[in-house]
Design a protein around this motif. Structure first.
Motif, PDB file in Angstrom:
ATOM      1  N   ASP A 141      -5.877  11.558  -3.525  1.00  0.00           N
ATOM      2  CA  ASP A 141      -4.878  10.500  -3.583  1.00  0.00           C
ATOM      3  C   ASP A 141      -5.259   9.360  -2.642  1.00  0.00           C
ATOM      4  OD1 ASP A 141      -3.624  12.221  -5.275  1.00  0.00           O
ATOM      5  OD2 ASP A 141      -1.926  12.668  -3.951  1.00  0.00           O
ATOM      6  N   ASN A 142      -5.765   9.715  -1.468  1.00  0.00           N
ATOM      7  CA  ASN A 142      -6.143   8.693  -0.489  1.00  0.00           C
ATOM      8  C   ASN A 142      -7.306   7.843  -0.984  1.00  0.00           C
ATOM      9  OD1 ASN A 142      -4.158   9.337   1.370  1.00  0.00           O
ATOM     10  ND2 ASN A 142      -5.440  10.856   2.438  1.00  0.00           N
ATOM     11  N   ILE A 146      -5.703   5.417  -3.364  1.00  0.00           N
ATOM     12  CA  ILE A 146      -4.867   4.451  -2.630  1.00  0.00           C
ATOM     13  C   ILE A 146      -5.744   3.449  -1.892  1.00  0.00           C
ATOM     14  CG2 ILE A 146      -3.264   4.224  -0.685  1.00  0.00           C
ATOM     15  CD1 ILE A 146      -2.001   6.881  -1.589  1.00  0.00           C
ATOM     16  N   ASP A 151      -5.773  -0.497  -2.370  1.00  0.00           N
ATOM     17  CA  ASP A 151      -5.592  -1.418  -1.245  1.00  0.00           C
ATOM     18  C   ASP A 151      -6.510  -2.621  -1.401  1.00  0.00           C
ATOM     19  OD1 ASP A 151      -4.528  -2.333   1.115  1.00  0.00           O
ATOM     20  OD2 ASP A 151      -5.864  -1.151   2.394  1.00  0.00           O
ATOM     21  N   ARG A 206      -1.559  -1.532  -2.972  1.00  0.00           N
ATOM     22  CA  ARG A 206      -1.447  -0.253  -2.261  1.00  0.00           C
ATOM     23  C   ARG A 206      -0.042   0.336  -2.402  1.00  0.00           C
ATOM     24  NH1 ARG A 206      -4.141   2.168   2.201  1.00  0.00           N
ATOM     25  NH2 ARG A 206      -2.821   3.734   3.210  1.00  0.00           N
ATOM     26  N   THR A 219       0.979   3.815  -4.250  1.00  0.00           N
ATOM     27  CA  THR A 219       1.615   4.913  -3.519  1.00  0.00           C
ATOM     28  C   THR A 219       2.895   5.353  -4.221  1.00  0.00           C
ATOM     29  OG1 THR A 219       0.716   4.074  -1.430  1.00  0.00           O
ATOM     30  CG2 THR A 219       2.562   5.614  -1.289  1.00  0.00           C
ATOM     31  N   GLN A 220       3.681   4.369  -4.658  1.00  0.00           N
ATOM     32  CA  GLN A 220       4.917   4.679  -5.377  1.00  0.00           C
ATOM     33  C   GLN A 220       4.620   5.379  -6.701  1.00  0.00           C
ATOM     34  OE1 GLN A 220       5.740   2.811  -8.436  1.00  0.00           O
ATOM     35  NE2 GLN A 220       7.441   4.253  -8.759  1.00  0.00           N
ATOM     36  N   SER A 248       3.688   9.050  -6.211  1.00  0.00           N
ATOM     37  CA  SER A 248       4.891   9.820  -5.877  1.00  0.00           C
ATOM     38  C   SER A 248       5.734  10.073  -7.118  1.00  0.00           C
ATOM     39  CB  SER A 248       5.717   9.079  -4.821  1.00  0.00           C
ATOM     40  OG  SER A 248       5.005   8.962  -3.614  1.00  0.00           O
TER      41      SER A 248
END
Length: 684
Positions: free
Chosen positions: A525-526, A529, A533, A538, A542-543, A546
């Motif tokens: 995930d990172n 993300i 970015d 970003r 992230t949203q 989730s």
């Protein structure tokens, strides 16, 4: 033989209890008990208890042991190349063995009547028709078969016949062009080395077909209790009508429609919906859309059908009406979405019968019609104020899923339909050594041999399964929009596709490609993300991640399960279900189908009007038309375009879940209902 418990598609995808559907059919079955078997039938009472009719569609028979006047040069076999087969929607050679296997199975089951729903040959060549007769006559003698044929767009290809040119495999793996056109030029290349000319390749017309295939329903026989045509005659010169083309040219065209009563109480009606329209230059147009044009050009046939259906009802006849073409919309109201996503002209909106066509068939008294042409397994129901019409699509023996239908009339108004899939076909791999020679030749010539996986098929059903996969990879995907093709070739995991669908920012094509470079099944995930970015999204990314976790948790799924399915697998699964309907479940893993259904439930939010039963062309399709789906260039693509693809997939799977049964079911003609009877299935 083996008995396998199959899962109804509605039971699996929609979560409904199959016991309920079987219970619903119980009252119908109660009226059809076999108590009467112990009582002798009166001479004038139909024997519905033992009445069975097999329906075989799109056999596309090609005689692999034909002549074609090779004079011993290539005397072992006369086969098409595997390269040609995998570039077509049908196999050209192995269906020869599948057809024989189907005849043997039908003979073992005690079936007497066999209806061939068009395209029983692959372009009706003189040698092919002779080979067809040579193959079926021993089985007629052995089992007492009676055949009833409807002609399709491949037999004949033109009212008076037409030249044909095919490529045959040479003994050393190269190809030979075989043609009936003696004026045709030829230039050899590294694959097609030479040309062979023969009149046996000529595609026959109606008159020759009526003569050579007279015993298969095209002419009356002494054993028939009744026989008629719409034209009041069996003579070729009187069986037809004048048809006017788009340029005003009018010409007489033959018609092969007929009604036969082979035994008391059973009426078999073959409807010729081949529509040829003449042109001023003496040629004919043939669009292959059947009933849709037939309502305009063959009104006399519709009028005749109205009289036939009236008489059948009055006299208590079990009436089986079949043609080559569907009379209603098929593919569970998803044909336009399939066209938009997969750009397959075989299923485009120009081939779908309009509701008006189905309405006119109902006016003609048609309650159930069996069809082929589309090479899919499907059941569709059309209602209007006058009544209900059920269209049963019979799959091709030469494509996935290779099956035939068995119809058991339990009376004039109640039909039981069973679907039998060919799995174990003797000699299905008999020609593989020739294909290996072809493979060697093509590798030497630097040509494509991506079909070599087909030579690993473990049975005939598996061969057809692999055929569709190879067909998609080497031909079909090349017609897709570039966004679809990019996702397919990137094998983007389903988890990340769901994340893309949850992004609020409408990113452009360069940003999409940048993301796809990291959206792999090993990316964290990172990692994603971090890439987001660099694109200034970003927070949005992230949203979105989730939101996907929250969605899959509702179904008890985890990231790894959703990551285990890639976009190319989604496409394959969808197209397998398009062709095989619920029969495809046997070939698709639940580890694949469950994640796909979880994802498409999320994709549904991108449907423009929020109603998965309807399509808002203006907002659901690029440019307001499904045909534009294949025109999408990656440089013009944005995330909203991809979301529209996902929404179309959601609508397809919604319709899959609520489709009519297409495996084992009853049709109650009086009440206009279809009852699912999926359960124990005999695999052959």
């Amino acid at each position: 033989m083996e008995i396998t418990k199959l899962l109804s598609r509605r039971s699996f995808l929609a979560g409904t209890a199959k016991a309920g559907t079987i219970a619903a059919a119980a009252p119908l079955l109660g009226a059809c008990t076999d108590d009467s078997k112990d009582q002798p039938l009166k001479p004038d009472v139909p024997d519905f208890a033992n009445m069975k009719v097999a329906l075989l569609a799109d056999v596309h028979f090609h005689d692999v042991f034909g002549d074609y006047e090779f004079n011993g040069y290539n005397s072992e076999v006369t086969i098409r190349s595997m390269q040609d087969s995998v570039g077509s929607t049908r196999m050209f050679n192995e269906n020869y063995f599948a057809f024989i296997s189907a005849l043997e199975k039908l003979g073992e089951q005690g079936i007497k009547y066999i209806c061939l729903l068009g395209d029983f040959t692959d372009d009706g060549q003189m040698d092919t028709l002779a080979g067809f007769n040579r193959v079926v006559k021993p089985y007629i003698q052995k089992y007492g078969f009676e055949f009833f044929i409807a002609n399709g767009n491949h037999d004949p290809v033109s009212p008076s016949g037409a030249h044909q040119t095919k490529r045959f495999l040479r003994h050393d793996g190269a190809s030979v062009e075989v043609t009936s056109d003696f004026d045709r030029g030829f230039t050899p290349d590294s694959i097609v080395q030479e040309q062979h000319k023969t009149n046996r390749m000529f595609g026959a017309g109606y008159e020759h077909m009526f003569d050579v295939l007279a015993d298969y329903g095209f002419q009356s026989k002494p054993s028939y209790l009744h026989y008629e045509t719409p034209w009041g005659s069996e003579q070729f010169a009187k069986r037809g009508l004048n048809i006017t083309g788009s340029d005003g040219t009018t010409k007489w065209c033959p018609d092969a429609t007929y009604l036969a009563e082979p035994e008391n109480g059973l009426w078999i009606c073959s409807v010729d919906m081949n529509i040829y329209t003449p042109k001023e230059n003496g040629h004919w147009d043939h669009r292959g859309i059947g009933w849709e044009e037939g309502k305009t050009h063959k009104k006399a046939v519709f009028d005749w059908l109205k009289d036939v259906t009236r008489r059948a009802e009055k006299q208590g006849k079990a009436l089986i009406i079949f043609s080559h073409y569907p009379v209603t919309e098929y593919l569970n109201k998803s044909a336009n979405d399939f066209y938009y996503v997969f750009n397959d002209a075989s299923y485009n909106n120009t081939r779908i019968p309009t509701p008006d066509t189905a309405d006119q068939a109902i006016t003609a008294g048609v309650k159930v019609q069996f069809a082929g042409h589309i090479h899919v397994n499907d059941t569709a129901v059309h209602h209007n104020e006058q009544g209900t019409l059920v269209n049963v699509q019979t799959p091709s023996l030469a494509a996935y899923t290779p099956s035939y239908k068995l119809v058991k009339p339990h009376g004039p108004d109640l039909f039981e339909i069973e679907t039998h899939t060919l799995k174990n076909v003797r000699d299905y791999n008999k020609l593989f050594p020739y294909y290996r020679r072809e493979m060697d030749w093509r590798e030497w010539a630097g040509a494509d041999v991506s079909w070599k996986i087909m030579l690993e098929a473990k049975d005939y059903r598996d061969l057809m399964f692999k055929h569709l996969e190879v067909l998609i990879d080497i031909r079909l995907k090349n017609k897709w929009g570039e966004d679809m093709k990019t996702l397919f070739e990137a094998r983007t995991p389903l988890f990340w596709l769901m994340v893309l669908s949850e992004l609020k920012t409408n990113i452009n094509s360069n940003q999409i490609l940048s993301l796809l470079s990291v959206l792999t099944n090993v990316a964290s995930d990172n990692d994603v993300i971090s890439q987001a970015d660099s694109l200034n999204i970003r927070a949005d990314m992230t949203q979105a991640i989730s939101a996907v976790y929250a969605h899959i948790a509702q179904y008890g799924m985890n990231r790894q399960q959703m990551m285990g399915v890639s976009f190319n697998e989604i496409c394959l699964a969808t197209l397998y279900q398009r062709n095989g309907d619920e029969l495809a479940l046997e070939d698709l893993s639940y580890k694949l189908l469950i994640p796909v259904n979880v994802a498409t439930n999320l994709f549904a939010k991108h449907d423009s009007d929020g109603d998965l039963n309807t399509i808002d062309w203006e907002h659901d399709y690029v440019g307001g038309d499904p045909k534009n789906g294949g025109l999408v260039k990656m440089k013009d693509c944005d995330l909203n375009t991809i979301k529209s693809r996902f929404a179309a997939l959601a609508r397809m799977y919604h319709q899959f879940k609520h489709a009519q049964p297409a495996d084992h079911f009853f049709i109650d003609l009086k009440r206009g209902i279809v009852n699912d009877m999926a359960g124990n299935k005999l695999l052959i």
